[in-house]
Design an enzyme around this catalytic site. Structure first.
Site, mmCIF file in Angstrom:
data_model
loop_
_atom_site.group_PDB
_atom_site.id
_atom_site.type_symbol
_atom_site.label_atom_id
_atom_site.label_comp_id
_atom_site.label_asym_id
_atom_site.label_seq_id
_atom_site.Cartn_x
_atom_site.Cartn_y
_atom_site.Cartn_z
ATOM 1 N N LYS A 293 10.754 -7.138 1.875
ATOM 2 C CA LYS A 293 11.140 -7.149 3.301
ATOM 3 C C LYS A 293 11.425 -8.587 3.730
ATOM 4 C CE LYS A 293 7.865 -7.632 5.991
ATOM 5 N NZ LYS A 293 7.153 -8.709 6.635
ATOM 6 N N LYS B 49 8.772 -19.259 8.769
ATOM 7 C CA LYS B 49 8.119 -18.345 7.820
ATOM 8 C C LYS B 49 9.109 -17.943 6.712
ATOM 9 C CE LYS B 49 5.462 -15.252 5.948
ATOM 10 N NZ LYS B 49 4.124 -15.234 5.452
HETATM 11 P P1 NAP Z 1 -0.557 -3.945 5.253
HETATM 12 O O1 NAP Z 1 -1.868 -4.148 4.588
HETATM 13 O O2 NAP Z 1 0.432 -3.008 4.645
HETATM 14 O O3 NAP Z 1 -0.863 -3.490 6.772
HETATM 15 C C1 NAP Z 1 0.187 -3.135 7.636
HETATM 16 C C2 NAP Z 1 -0.405 -2.805 8.989
HETATM 17 O O4 NAP Z 1 0.670 -2.444 9.870
HETATM 18 C C3 NAP Z 1 -1.355 -1.596 8.961
HETATM 19 O O5 NAP Z 1 -2.365 -1.794 9.926
HETATM 20 C C4 NAP Z 1 -0.410 -0.455 9.375
HETATM 21 O O6 NAP Z 1 -1.081 0.660 9.929
HETATM 22 C C5 NAP Z 1 0.410 -1.161 10.431
HETATM 23 N N1 NAP Z 1 1.690 -0.495 10.691
HETATM 24 C C6 NAP Z 1 2.787 -0.452 9.872
HETATM 25 N N2 NAP Z 1 3.785 0.229 10.455
HETATM 26 C C7 NAP Z 1 3.334 0.618 11.668
HETATM 27 C C8 NAP Z 1 3.900 1.337 12.741
HETATM 28 N N3 NAP Z 1 5.186 1.787 12.681
HETATM 29 N N4 NAP Z 1 3.149 1.575 13.831
HETATM 30 C C9 NAP Z 1 1.888 1.119 13.897
HETATM 31 N N5 NAP Z 1 1.266 0.413 12.925
HETATM 32 C C10 NAP Z 1 1.991 0.168 11.817
HETATM 33 O O7 NAP Z 1 0.236 -5.329 5.462
HETATM 34 P P2 NAP Z 1 -0.335 -6.821 5.544
HETATM 35 O O8 NAP Z 1 -0.313 -7.400 4.172
HETATM 36 O O9 NAP Z 1 -1.580 -6.847 6.372
HETATM 37 O O10 NAP Z 1 0.890 -7.514 6.331
HETATM 38 C C11 NAP Z 1 1.029 -7.433 7.740
HETATM 39 C C12 NAP Z 1 2.089 -8.458 8.171
HETATM 40 O O11 NAP Z 1 1.661 -9.771 7.792
HETATM 41 C C13 NAP Z 1 3.455 -8.234 7.491
HETATM 42 O O12 NAP Z 1 4.506 -8.550 8.372
HETATM 43 C C14 NAP Z 1 3.410 -9.207 6.327
HETATM 44 O O13 NAP Z 1 4.709 -9.595 5.904
HETATM 45 C C15 NAP Z 1 2.633 -10.358 6.940
HETATM 46 N N6 NAP Z 1 1.924 -11.219 5.969
HETATM 47 C C16 NAP Z 1 1.215 -10.691 4.923
HETATM 48 C C17 NAP Z 1 0.569 -11.553 4.012
HETATM 49 C C18 NAP Z 1 -0.227 -11.046 2.840
HETATM 50 O O14 NAP Z 1 -0.515 -11.866 1.935
HETATM 51 N N7 NAP Z 1 -0.617 -9.783 2.784
HETATM 52 C C19 NAP Z 1 0.632 -12.932 4.198
HETATM 53 C C20 NAP Z 1 1.334 -13.427 5.284
HETATM 54 C C21 NAP Z 1 1.966 -12.571 6.164
HETATM 55 P P3 NAP Z 1 -1.715 1.804 8.971
HETATM 56 O O15 NAP Z 1 -3.091 1.332 8.632
HETATM 57 O O16 NAP Z 1 -1.688 3.022 9.783
HETATM 58 O O17 NAP Z 1 -0.811 1.909 7.749
#
Ligand code: NAP
Length: 302
Positions: free
Chosen positions: A240, A172
């Protein structure tokens, strides 16, 4: 289908991935730190857990998709975390992008409880999560990968078992070097086209189908032209990932010339308060240097 699936983290990625598990017919329990985010999944047929430990007690496969390394540690190893309720034989699949080393440490802690772990970070953006077309890079034991396959296939299209635990995360990071580079190439190219007085819409059409075409150009190029900075992937999360790349590269002794430059350009945007915008807003850093605005209502777009 005898597995009961639990899903932790219904953010931009997690909510689409969880919905696809329901569509594929898996019995699904969900938990999210901000409780209101479970409502749309519950309306679609999922059960809601009160804590990660409650979810773990109800699931034979547990998927996590949260932001960063400490967040995965919190939901799995923390207070009321998965580890307190996990049963021997349970499989934990982490789809977040986090540190490969910490992944190995978490897997070792789960193994003490007789539970298995795969790292399975994803690529393909919010669109891929929504459509079930993600690329999933998997690290871990072959037998557990085979067990996980129906679940992974419900969320993704290209599923590649790379090697042992942590190798999914390393792959990744390779992916993120490529994503950041293509974002930078798009930003520089569109800035150049704007300065040259070209019709940006026509430029995008012309180059997207040729050798220079890319996911970034097709999916984020039109957003840049509309100056729509809503995130598929936020700058804060992109940073990050680049931090993880630069830390790993430092340990490996590999120079990362363009990745470190792009990391620093994103840092200027974070300093300007744009961390919650999409990573395609990288172009704003170049706009500031060139004193040119790209797209929007400029005459070239009309
Ligand atoms: P996001 O929309 O910011 O969502 C983050 C999620 O993590 C939310 O459900 C949040 O809960 C939860 N969370 C964060 N800190 C937490 C904690 N300490 N305890 C419990 N829950 C926690 O992020 P995302 O874009 O979905 O990304 C999620 C992961 O996938 C990341 O590692 C990112 O790098 C990876 N990713 C993202 C993409 C993309 O295009 N977006 C693509 C590939 C991979 P709350 O709702 O309470 O904030």
């Amino acid at each position: 289908m005898s597995e009961s699936v639990g899903f932790i983290g219904l953010g931009i990625m997690g909510r689409g991935m969880a919905r696809n598990l329901l569509r594929a017919g898996f019995p699904l329990t969900v938990w999210n730190r901000t409780a209101s985010r479970v409502e749309e999944l519950v309306a679609a047929g999922a059960a809601a857990a009160t804590t990660p430990v409650d979810l773990a007690a109800k699931s034979t496969i547990i998927i996590t998709c949260v932001s960063d390394t400490p967040d995965v540690e919190a939901v799995i190893l923390g207070e009321a975390g998965v580890i307190e309720g996990v049963q021997a034989g349970t499989l934990v699949i982490d789809c977040s992008t986090i540190s490969p080393q910490t992944t190995q440490q978490i897997a070792a802690r789960l193994a003490e409880k007789g539970a298995h772990m795969l790292d399975a970070p994803v690529s393909g953006g919010s669109e891929g999560a929504e459509r079930g077309t993600l690329s999933i890079m998997v690290g871990g034991d072959e037998q557990q990968v085979q067990r996980a396959m129906p679940v992974l296939q419900a969320m993704g299209k290209t599923i590649t078992h790379i090697g042992g635990i942590g190798t999914g995360q390393m792959t990744k990071l390779v992916n993120q070097i490529l994503v950041a580079g293509s974002m930078m190439a798009m930003a520089e190219a569109l800035l150049f086209a704007q300065a040259g007085g070209l019709n940006l819409q026509k430029v995008l059409e012309a180059v997207s189908g040729g050798a220079a075409g890319s996911w970034t150009l097709s999916n984020r190029g039109p957003q840049v032209l509309r100056r729509d900075w809503r995130p598929g992937f936020t700058i804060d999360l992109q940073q990050k990932d680049l931090r993880l790349v630069l830390q790993a590269a430092d340990q490996l002794g590999v120079p990362m010339l363009s990745t470190s430059m792009i990391f620093n350009l994103y840092r200027t945007l974070q300093a300007a308060g744009a961390g919650a915008e999409g990573n395609h807003a990288l172009i704003k850093a170049l706009e500031q240097l060139a004193r040119i605005e790209v797209g929007g209502s400029s005459p070239q777009d009309r």
